[in-house]
Write a protein that holds these residues in place. Structure first.
Motif, short mmCIF file in Angstrom:
data_model
loop_
_atom_site.label_atom_id
_atom_site.label_comp_id
_atom_site.label_asym_id
_atom_site.label_seq_id
_atom_site.Cartn_x
_atom_site.Cartn_y
_atom_site.Cartn_z
N ASN A 170 0.87 -1.18 0.00
CA ASN A 170 0.00 0.00 0.00
C ASN A 170 0.90 1.22 0.00
O ASN A 170 1.00 1.94 0.98
CB ASN A 170 -0.90 -0.03 1.24
CG ASN A 170 -1.87 1.13 1.25
OD1 ASN A 170 -2.22 1.66 0.20
ND2 ASN A 170 -2.30 1.53 2.43
N GLN A 171 1.52 1.46 -1.13
CA GLN A 171 2.62 2.41 -1.15
C GLN A 171 2.45 3.42 -2.28
O GLN A 171 1.76 3.18 -3.27
CB GLN A 171 3.94 1.66 -1.34
CG GLN A 171 5.17 2.44 -0.96
CD GLN A 171 6.34 1.51 -0.76
OE1 GLN A 171 6.58 0.63 -1.57
NE2 GLN A 171 7.09 1.69 0.31
N GLN A 258 5.48 16.49 -2.42
CA GLN A 258 5.04 16.46 -1.02
C GLN A 258 3.68 17.13 -0.88
O GLN A 258 2.79 16.63 -0.17
CB GLN A 258 6.07 17.14 -0.14
CG GLN A 258 5.76 17.06 1.35
CD GLN A 258 6.79 17.78 2.19
OE1 GLN A 258 7.33 18.81 1.79
NE2 GLN A 258 7.09 17.25 3.37
N ILE A 261 0.92 14.87 -2.25
CA ILE A 261 0.63 13.76 -1.32
C ILE A 261 -0.19 14.25 -0.14
O ILE A 261 -1.15 13.59 0.29
CB ILE A 261 1.95 13.11 -0.85
CG1 ILE A 261 2.60 12.37 -2.02
CG2 ILE A 261 1.71 12.15 0.32
CD1 ILE A 261 4.02 11.91 -1.77
N LEU A 262 0.15 15.42 0.39
CA LEU A 262 -0.58 15.97 1.54
C LEU A 262 -2.03 16.29 1.19
O LEU A 262 -2.94 16.13 2.02
CB LEU A 262 0.11 17.24 2.05
CG LEU A 262 1.45 17.04 2.77
CD1 LEU A 262 2.10 18.38 3.08
CD2 LEU A 262 1.26 16.23 4.04
N ASP A 266 -5.05 10.88 1.52
CA ASP A 266 -5.40 11.02 2.93
C ASP A 266 -4.86 9.87 3.78
O ASP A 266 -4.56 10.05 4.96
CB ASP A 266 -6.91 11.12 3.10
CG ASP A 266 -7.47 12.38 2.46
OD1 ASP A 266 -6.74 13.38 2.44
OD2 ASP A 266 -8.60 12.34 1.96
N ASP A 267 -4.80 8.68 3.19
CA ASP A 267 -4.34 7.54 3.97
C ASP A 267 -2.83 7.61 4.18
O ASP A 267 -2.10 8.16 3.37
CB ASP A 267 -4.71 6.22 3.29
CG ASP A 267 -4.29 6.20 1.83
OD1 ASP A 267 -4.21 5.11 1.27
OD2 ASP A 267 -4.02 7.30 1.28
N LYS A 268 -2.40 7.06 5.27
CA LYS A 268 -0.98 7.14 5.65
C LYS A 268 -0.17 6.05 4.94
O LYS A 268 0.17 5.02 5.53
CB LYS A 268 -0.83 7.03 7.17
CG LYS A 268 -1.44 8.21 7.91
CD LYS A 268 -1.19 8.10 9.40
CE LYS A 268 -1.76 9.31 10.14
NZ LYS A 268 -1.54 9.24 11.60
N ARG A 269 0.13 6.30 3.72
CA ARG A 269 0.92 5.35 2.96
C ARG A 269 2.42 5.66 3.12
O ARG A 269 2.79 6.81 3.30
CB ARG A 269 0.57 5.42 1.47
CG ARG A 269 -0.87 5.12 1.15
CD ARG A 269 -1.04 5.02 -0.35
NE ARG A 269 -2.42 4.78 -0.73
CZ ARG A 269 -2.79 4.41 -1.95
NH1 ARG A 269 -1.89 4.24 -2.88
NH2 ARG A 269 -4.06 4.21 -2.23
N SER A 270 3.22 4.63 3.01
CA SER A 270 4.66 4.87 2.96
C SER A 270 5.00 5.35 1.55
O SER A 270 4.32 5.04 0.58
CB SER A 270 5.44 3.61 3.30
OG SER A 270 5.10 2.57 2.41
N LYS A 293 9.23 12.15 4.75
CA LYS A 293 9.72 10.81 5.02
C LYS A 293 9.58 9.94 3.78
O LYS A 293 8.48 9.63 3.34
CB LYS A 293 8.96 10.18 6.19
CG LYS A 293 9.55 8.84 6.64
CD LYS A 293 8.84 8.30 7.85
CE LYS A 293 9.45 6.98 8.30
NZ LYS A 293 8.74 6.41 9.47
#
Length: 339
Positions: A170-171, A258, A261-262, A266-270, A293
């Motif tokens: 899930n990246q 960045q 992505i923000l 919304d989901d905290k993907r790597s 990160k």
């Protein structure tokens, strides 16, 4: 007679050990001063440089002539490396040379001239053809720091490319742009990055891809649009791909991506960033500066590009903190001249 010789040997050995201990203390103090509040990657680089420096000083104390010859050989190798880098920039990537700012070109020129001059004087000193006082000797040894910095760059890059461990489930794959062949299609280096993303995207359905790269002055379209087209041609679904086509350099690649992505994920993907191995260290340094990160994924490159690419990357990294690196070069050169 024998006791006096033994005493002299012990005194000489004690003096050497004391010198080494003083040097270790000064290097440790130097590391502490320059790495306060610095990201781990920079600390890692300084530690690697310091380790090489300690080994160099030990070698100068124990194998003086052999180590001096080794320094001279390394400097000559680096001069050849710099000249190959210059030729590579001029002949193989003239469009990249045109994009480099004046400060970068000046640094590259001064470095090459200084290394040639320093190598010549080290050769003269080594064979007792000329003598210098310590006041002038440290000027000659300043390039030694940059030799160690280049070695540290390679070690740090090697370690960095082997740090990726997260599973591709899930990246977000962030692919950084590079120059387009004939101004329209991905070149060989960019294809390597795209092929890696294609390979990884086939391992999981929920992988999202961001292609990042604007349109250069010598390009007829944005790098991002060419990258998206290439991915679709290789069976990557269009809905998986997000375009960032406003960036002009690596820093803007990361800043703009960045923000995307923000605002759109919304989901905290790597987040895994894909680029060539020689480029990853600078990418990660920029990302740390942005508190972005990312996990690095490196791809191999045409070996003929390494001289120009690695020299370009090293100078770009050094120019992030030029005064700090110059200070370290001067301090280490003074220590070597006193040894």
């Amino acid at each position: 007679m024998f006791p006096s010789l033994t005493t002299c040997f012990l005194h000489e050995r004690s003096a050497r050990m004391l010198t080494l201990l003083i040097i270790l203390f000064l290097v440790g103090l130097l590391i502490l001063v320059v790495t306060i509040k610095q990201p781990f990657l920079q600390l890692n680089g300084y530690l690697i440089v310091s380790l090489f420096f300690v080994l160099l000083v030990i070698g100068l104390n124990i194998f003086h002539f052999t180590t001096a010859i080794a320094i001279l050989v390394l400097m000559l190798v680096l001069i050849i490396w710099l000249l190959l880098g210059l030729v590579g920039l001029i002949r193989r990537t003239p469009q990249l040379l045109a994009k480099l700012n004046f400060k970068f070109k000046l640094a590259l020129f001064i470095a090459t001239v200084w290394f040639i001059i320093a190598s010549f004087f080290i050769f003269l000193i080594l064979f007792n053809l000329v003598n210098f006082t310590a006041v002038f000797l440290w000027l000659i040894f300043i390039p030694v720091y940059f030799i160690l910095a280049l070695l540290a760059y390679y070690v740090n890059s090697f370690l960095l490319t082997r740090s990726f461990k997260s599973p591709i489930t899930n990246q977000i794959l962030l692919i950084l742009g590079a120059g387009l062949f004939d101004g329209k299609h991905p070149g060989s280096e960019l294809k390597r990055r795209l092929n890696k993303a294609i390979q990884l995207s086939q391992l999981a359905d929920r992988v999202a891809i961001i292609v990042s790269g604007g349109q250069g002055l010598d390009e007829q379209r944005s790098e991002a649009s060419a990258m998206k087209e290439y991915l679709i041609e290789h069976q990557v679904m269009a809905q998986k791909i997000t375009i960032e086509d406003q960036s002009k350099n690596t820093w803007k690649n990361l800043v703009n991506s960045q923000q995307i992505i923000l605002h759109h994920f919304d989901d905290k993907r790597s987040i895994a960033v894909i680029s060539n191995q020689y480029h990853l260290l600078r990418v990660c340094l920029y990302a740390q500066k942005l508190h972005f990160k990312v996990e690095p994924i490196g791809v191999t490159s045409d070996y003929q590009l390494y001289p120009s690419a690695s020299i370009r990357e090293l100078i770009s990294i050094l120019l992030l903190h030029p005064y700090r690196h110059c200070l370290m070069a001067i301090i280490l050169a003074i220590i070597i001249s006193l040894v």
